[in-house]
Scaffold this active site. Structure first.
Site, short mmCIF file in Angstrom:
data_model
loop_
_atom_site.label_atom_id
_atom_site.label_comp_id
_atom_site.label_asym_id
_atom_site.label_seq_id
_atom_site.Cartn_x
_atom_site.Cartn_y
_atom_site.Cartn_z
N ASP A 122 0.34 -2.44 9.61
CA ASP A 122 -0.44 -1.83 8.55
C ASP A 122 -0.96 -2.98 7.66
OD1 ASP A 122 -1.20 0.08 6.45
OD2 ASP A 122 0.62 -0.57 5.42
N ASP A 124 -2.37 -2.88 3.73
CA ASP A 124 -1.99 -2.91 2.31
C ASP A 124 -0.50 -2.65 2.13
OD1 ASP A 124 -4.60 -3.04 0.57
OD2 ASP A 124 -5.04 -1.76 2.28
N ASP A 316 4.08 0.49 5.25
CA ASP A 316 4.76 0.82 3.98
C ASP A 316 4.41 2.20 3.43
OD1 ASP A 316 2.05 0.17 3.29
OD2 ASP A 316 2.72 0.08 1.20
O1 LIG Z 1 -3.18 1.96 5.62
P1 LIG Z 1 -3.29 0.88 4.58
O2 LIG Z 1 -3.85 -0.40 5.10
O3 LIG Z 1 -1.98 0.67 3.87
O4 LIG Z 1 -4.33 1.46 3.53
C1 LIG Z 1 -3.96 2.51 2.62
C2 LIG Z 1 -4.80 2.39 1.38
O5 LIG Z 1 -4.69 1.01 1.00
C3 LIG Z 1 -5.48 0.57 -0.10
O6 LIG Z 1 -4.94 1.12 -1.30
C4 LIG Z 1 -3.63 0.65 -1.59
O7 LIG Z 1 -3.68 -0.77 -1.84
C5 LIG Z 1 -4.49 -1.15 -2.99
C6 LIG Z 1 -4.52 -2.68 -3.05
O8 LIG Z 1 -3.24 -3.22 -3.11
C7 LIG Z 1 -3.90 -0.51 -4.24
O9 LIG Z 1 -4.71 -0.84 -5.37
C8 LIG Z 1 -3.85 1.02 -4.06
O10 LIG Z 1 -3.21 1.62 -5.18
C9 LIG Z 1 -3.08 1.39 -2.80
O11 LIG Z 1 -3.13 2.78 -2.55
C10 LIG Z 1 -6.92 0.94 0.10
O12 LIG Z 1 -7.66 0.57 -1.03
C11 LIG Z 1 -7.08 2.42 0.42
O13 LIG Z 1 -8.43 2.72 0.68
C12 LIG Z 1 -6.26 2.73 1.65
O14 LIG Z 1 -6.38 4.11 1.98
#
Ligand SMILES: O=P(O)(O)OC[C@H]1O[C@H](O[C@H]2O[C@H](CO)[C@@H](O)[C@H](O)[C@H]2O)[C@H](O)[C@@H](O)[C@@H]1O
Length: 381
Positions: A122, A124, A316
């Site tokens: 994954d 983020d 995560d």
């Molecule tokens: O599947 P992932 O790669 O984990 O993506 C899920 C979401 O990730 C991002 O948002 C998350 O990370 C951001 C940066 O650290 C944070 O600001 C946010 O609060 C988290 O939810 C991304 O911006 C989303 O579009 C994804 O869906």
């Protein structure tokens, strides 16, 4: 597993770039703007506990402030207990059920005996730390080097909720598979890093939700418009899905934000709403998720048969649970799910790692182990 149609789906062309959100506020907004340090600390604790995690769909449930604050009473209780510093016992019990993947490294690699490891990562919160501004979620150069090394030894895929192009901009490694939009946009490596990838990578492209593109564009624009007056709200176009971030929204405004999002979604019964880490996620109602993407990629790589492959998935977020469930169903020794979390969370993953730094350590140990076993094999020949 139902056989996915591997036939290359033509890439959708001519889709206008997502309308850029012209916010009235700087992003992220200054901390003084209505958000006290206590609120920020509390939010961080909730996030670490996985508060506001994915739950039922909009159709049956209502995403409200409570679900934004905590996905279940258990989580709320856990937050309170943790804040009071009395959660050690629960934490220890959780660690027994989901031991550290570093501590159990030997057990994990022993399960790969006679099998090919395939890595799923994954983005983020796994490869990059969680930050306020989604556009600034950069990955460190050392993490990039670790992922590059892993990909030299094992087929490796990034599976993210983000738009595939965006996650590629962050990761910048052409030798990987990318599954963006929660697995709804899959593409094979542009550059092969191993013999296996060279043989299998060509032509893999799968976009099971392409018919939803115009609807997603439309709903993105509607969400930008409707959340415009909520300071800190950020709408992100992830191509086949849309994220509405509330990490930087004052908790007092969460009710209003959730109502606005639900209001828009009511007009789109073919879209559903889930919740991730301080984010609402709007996506098509098709039966496709990160778990299905994992199965699709394994099959595309020629590993439809469970017995000769060990998929390892590290993530995560709640959306990663779909992949953990697939691995759990495959049975012990046929897949390894690793949750990245500092705190106890309900999960189908078998192991845990605390943070991206530990993910990097795990990846590097895997590379080192592979190099050593290869050298041993050469000596024996
Ligand atoms: O599947 P992932 O790669 O984990 O993506 C899920 C979401 O990730 C991002 O948002 C998350 O990370 C951001 C940066 O650290 C944070 O600001 C946010 O609060 C988290 O939810 C991304 O911006 C989303 O579009 C994804 O869906």
């Amino acid at each position: 597993m139902a056989k996915p149609s591997v036939a290359a789906v033509p890439e959708v062309v001519g889709v206008p770039a997502a309308a850029q959100a012209t916010t009235l506020f700087p992003y992220p907004p200054p901390r003084g703007a209505g958000i006290t340090a206590a609120v920020v600390r509390r939010k961080c604790l909730q996030v670490e506990l996985g508060a506001g995690a994915a739950g039922p769909l909009l159709g049956g449930a209502c995403w409200g402030v409570e679900s934004m604050r905590a996905s279940s009473p258990t989580h709320a209780k856990a937050a309170a207990a943790l804040a009071a510093g009395v959660d050690e016992e629960r934490r220890a019990a959780w660690t027994v059920r989901h031991p550290s993947a570093l501590g159990k490294f030997e057990q994990i690699v022993a399960a790969s005996e006679g099998k090919r490891i395939v890595m799923f990562l994954d983005y983020d919160g796994t490869l990059s730390p969680i930050v306020d501004d989604p556009d600034a979620a950069f990955m460190s150069e050392t993490m990039r080097m670790a992922v590059r090394s892993v990909a030299k030894h094992f087929p490796t895929a990034i599976v993210s909720g983000r738009c595939r192009d965006k996650v590629f901009e962050f990761v910048k490694l052409a030798e990987l598979y990318y599954a963006g939009s929660h697995g709804m946009d899959i593409r094979g490596p542009a550059k092969a890093s191993s013999r296996h990838a060279k043989a299998k990578a060509k032509g893999v492209l799968f976009q099971p939700a392409s018919e939803f593109l115009p609807m997603i564009e439309e709903v993105h624009d509607r969400l930008v418009e409707t959340t415009r007056c909520i300071p800190g709200a950020k709408v992100e176009n992830n191509k086949f899905c849309v994220s509405v971030h509330f990490r930087c929204v004052d908790e007092k405004m969460w009710g209003e934000l959730s109502e606005s999002v639900k209001g828009v979604l009511r007009e789109y019964p073919k879209l559903r709403l889930t919740q991730g880490r301080m984010v609402f996620e709007v996506r098509p109602t098709i039966k496709w998720d990160k778990g299905k993407a994992l199965e699709f990629l394994l099959e595309s790589l020629g590993f439809a048969d469970c017995s000769n492959v060990l998929p390892v998935y590290i993530g995560d977020d709640r959306t990663d649970e779909d992949a953990f469930k697939v691995l759990r169903r495959r049975g012990q020794g046929h897949g390894v799910g690793i949750l990245v979390s500092k705190h106890p969370k309900e999960t189908s993953a078998s192991y845990s790692l605390q943070e991206p730094a530990e993910v990097m350590e795990f990846l590097l140990r895997l590379v080192e182990w592979k190099q050593l076993s290869r050298a041993r094999l050469i000596r024996l020949q």
